[in-house]
Design a protein around this motif. Sequence first.
Motif, short mmCIF file in Angstrom:
data_model
loop_
_atom_site.label_atom_id
_atom_site.label_comp_id
_atom_site.label_asym_id
_atom_site.label_seq_id
_atom_site.Cartn_x
_atom_site.Cartn_y
_atom_site.Cartn_z
N ASP A 172 0.83 -1.21 0.00
CA ASP A 172 0.00 0.00 0.00
C ASP A 172 0.87 1.26 0.00
O ASP A 172 0.58 2.24 0.69
N SER A 173 1.95 1.21 -0.79
CA SER A 173 2.87 2.34 -0.82
C SER A 173 3.51 2.45 -2.21
O SER A 173 4.18 1.52 -2.65
N VAL A 174 3.27 3.57 -2.85
CA VAL A 174 3.91 3.81 -4.15
C VAL A 174 5.41 4.02 -3.95
O VAL A 174 6.21 3.72 -4.84
N ARG A 175 5.82 4.51 -2.78
CA ARG A 175 7.25 4.72 -2.52
C ARG A 175 8.01 3.40 -2.55
O ARG A 175 9.14 3.35 -3.02
N ILE A 176 7.39 2.35 -2.05
CA ILE A 176 8.04 1.04 -2.13
C ILE A 176 8.20 0.61 -3.58
O ILE A 176 9.18 -0.03 -3.95
N GLY A 177 7.23 0.99 -4.41
CA GLY A 177 7.34 0.70 -5.84
C GLY A 177 8.53 1.40 -6.47
O GLY A 177 9.19 0.87 -7.36
N VAL A 178 8.83 2.62 -5.99
CA VAL A 178 10.01 3.34 -6.49
C VAL A 178 11.28 2.58 -6.13
O VAL A 178 12.17 2.39 -6.98
N ILE A 179 11.36 2.12 -4.90
CA ILE A 179 12.55 1.38 -4.44
C ILE A 179 12.67 0.07 -5.20
O ILE A 179 13.77 -0.33 -5.62
N TYR A 180 11.56 -0.61 -5.41
CA TYR A 180 11.58 -1.87 -6.17
C TYR A 180 12.10 -1.64 -7.59
O TYR A 180 12.91 -2.42 -8.10
N SER A 181 11.65 -0.58 -8.22
CA SER A 181 12.08 -0.28 -9.59
C SER A 181 13.58 -0.04 -9.65
O SER A 181 14.27 -0.52 -10.56
N ALA A 182 14.11 0.70 -8.68
CA ALA A 182 15.54 0.99 -8.66
C ALA A 182 16.36 -0.29 -8.43
O ALA A 182 17.38 -0.52 -9.09
N LEU A 183 15.93 -1.13 -7.49
CA LEU A 183 16.66 -2.36 -7.19
C LEU A 183 16.63 -3.32 -8.38
O LEU A 183 17.64 -3.98 -8.68
N THR A 184 15.50 -3.42 -9.04
CA THR A 184 15.41 -4.28 -10.22
C THR A 184 16.39 -3.85 -11.30
O THR A 184 17.07 -4.68 -11.92
#
Length: 529
Positions: A217-229
């Motif tokens: 429930d966090s778009v910020r986690i999506g940002v981190i996921y995108s960077a790590l990928t």
Amino acid sequence: MDSNSEGEEMMELMSAQDEQLPPTTPGLTRAQAVRLYVSHAFSTWNARGYEFVAILFTAAAYPDTLVAAALRMIIIYLAMIILSSSIGSWVQNAPDRLRTLLTTIIVNRTSVLIGSFFWLLILSQEDLVKKEMVFVLPKNDVLKHVIFVVAVTFGIIERLSSSGNLISMERDWVVTVAAPPGQPYDLTHLNAVMRRIDLVCKLISPILISVVISATDSVRIGVIYSALTSLISLPIETISAKGVWNSSPVLRVPKSRKQPSGTASVPAPAPAVPWTSRILQLFKGFEMYFSTAVWVPSVALALLHFNMMTWRATFITYLINIGYSLPVITAARAIGSVFEISSTVATPLGIRYMGKAYCQHQNLAGEGDELEVGLIEPREQQHAADGQTLVGLQRFGLWGVSWQVLNLAPVVVALWAISSSMEKQETTSSFASSTSPDWGWSLLTQVLVHAHQRSKFAGVETSVVNVFEILGAGTAISFPRTDQFKWLSLASFVAVMISWALYTGWVKEQRGHLLHWEKLGLWSRTSRR
């Protein structure tokens, strides 16, 4: 000078000339093909994932409006229009294929990492954070707008490097290593697999991002996921690409710029190019583009990118704004991707079937229209495609764009005639195959554009595509409210109809006809019996 010294000089000259040519015939082993696919898969995975997640970031940063999403598209597409031709020329003229590809990979990953940092700053403002978190910034609209511009700037770099990677892979690497038609890993086979990889990544990468965002429930986690990928995929992709290059003699041969007759092909340091020369180069690129035999179907394909009823920023933002959840949007998008993936299986079969049917009808000796129009140089026929493949491409492309027209019509009717909830349901289920003709038409440009122009043509073609992308985004800004989206759907349908008319006219001009009326008459007489 005696005859022995003359003979030695002749042998040295012949040896030097041989070094300019590929030492072996093109073709791939299974291991080489797998490494090629792995490298392309990771590039496409990151490109498709970031393309989708940037839309979500923009929608989260600027809710309840289509303007921010459309503005981001306009800025990026305007940069693509101006710079794509230069990217194509750079890929075409760069002598080292491996260095070119690795440069696009490294630049792409770096831009994603830096861009993700700025997206994280935007989405950490207190008015955009849904719940208490460790890192929260105070609300500041001016700062948000400035950081948004910076994030979009790195989005431009990401898109340009992704485009360069695609041009380098599809218009240089694949065409260079493709086997002759009919053999394993020929151009049709490689294009089908590469397109299938693209569509699988288009299906799965956004799904995983949506799962991560929905679960946390966090778009910020999506940002981190995108960077790590992006960071994790970098070494895998580079090692795979280098493995293909090391094991392929034809790829290791340095490309030389086309030199006038009688001059040596010696690379010279490139002088600084003023901006006026770059603009002139852009116009020369368009002059080359419109001088080819395939510019009409290329423009017809570009027109399809005006269609705002595909899974891109405007449409996804529209769905979010009218209340559809991210899992529902992702599921509907996945259904569309499944249909697109199925097209990569149907298209090669359709090309072969329609080309074979034509050749059986004409016996390759009747009209001979495609074989005699001079679209393919004799020295390139064996490596690119034969007349049967060309005819199959033309005919199946016509079927593809005609199907898109039929597929889009009920969507427009639904958006104008039924309730908000029902029109959404109809829209997400009706245009599943909206992009099916794309890769088949890309194969046309690979076949019909001369080898020394392919990458430059691809760069200009990308600019033309982005012209229609930016027109679509500008139209969305003109109709920013969700209740006005029906007008965008109507404009999209008109653009697809124009695309159909252009491509149909081109096929008729090349072949002299669209249908074999005599075959229809024979079928009618047979059915009456």
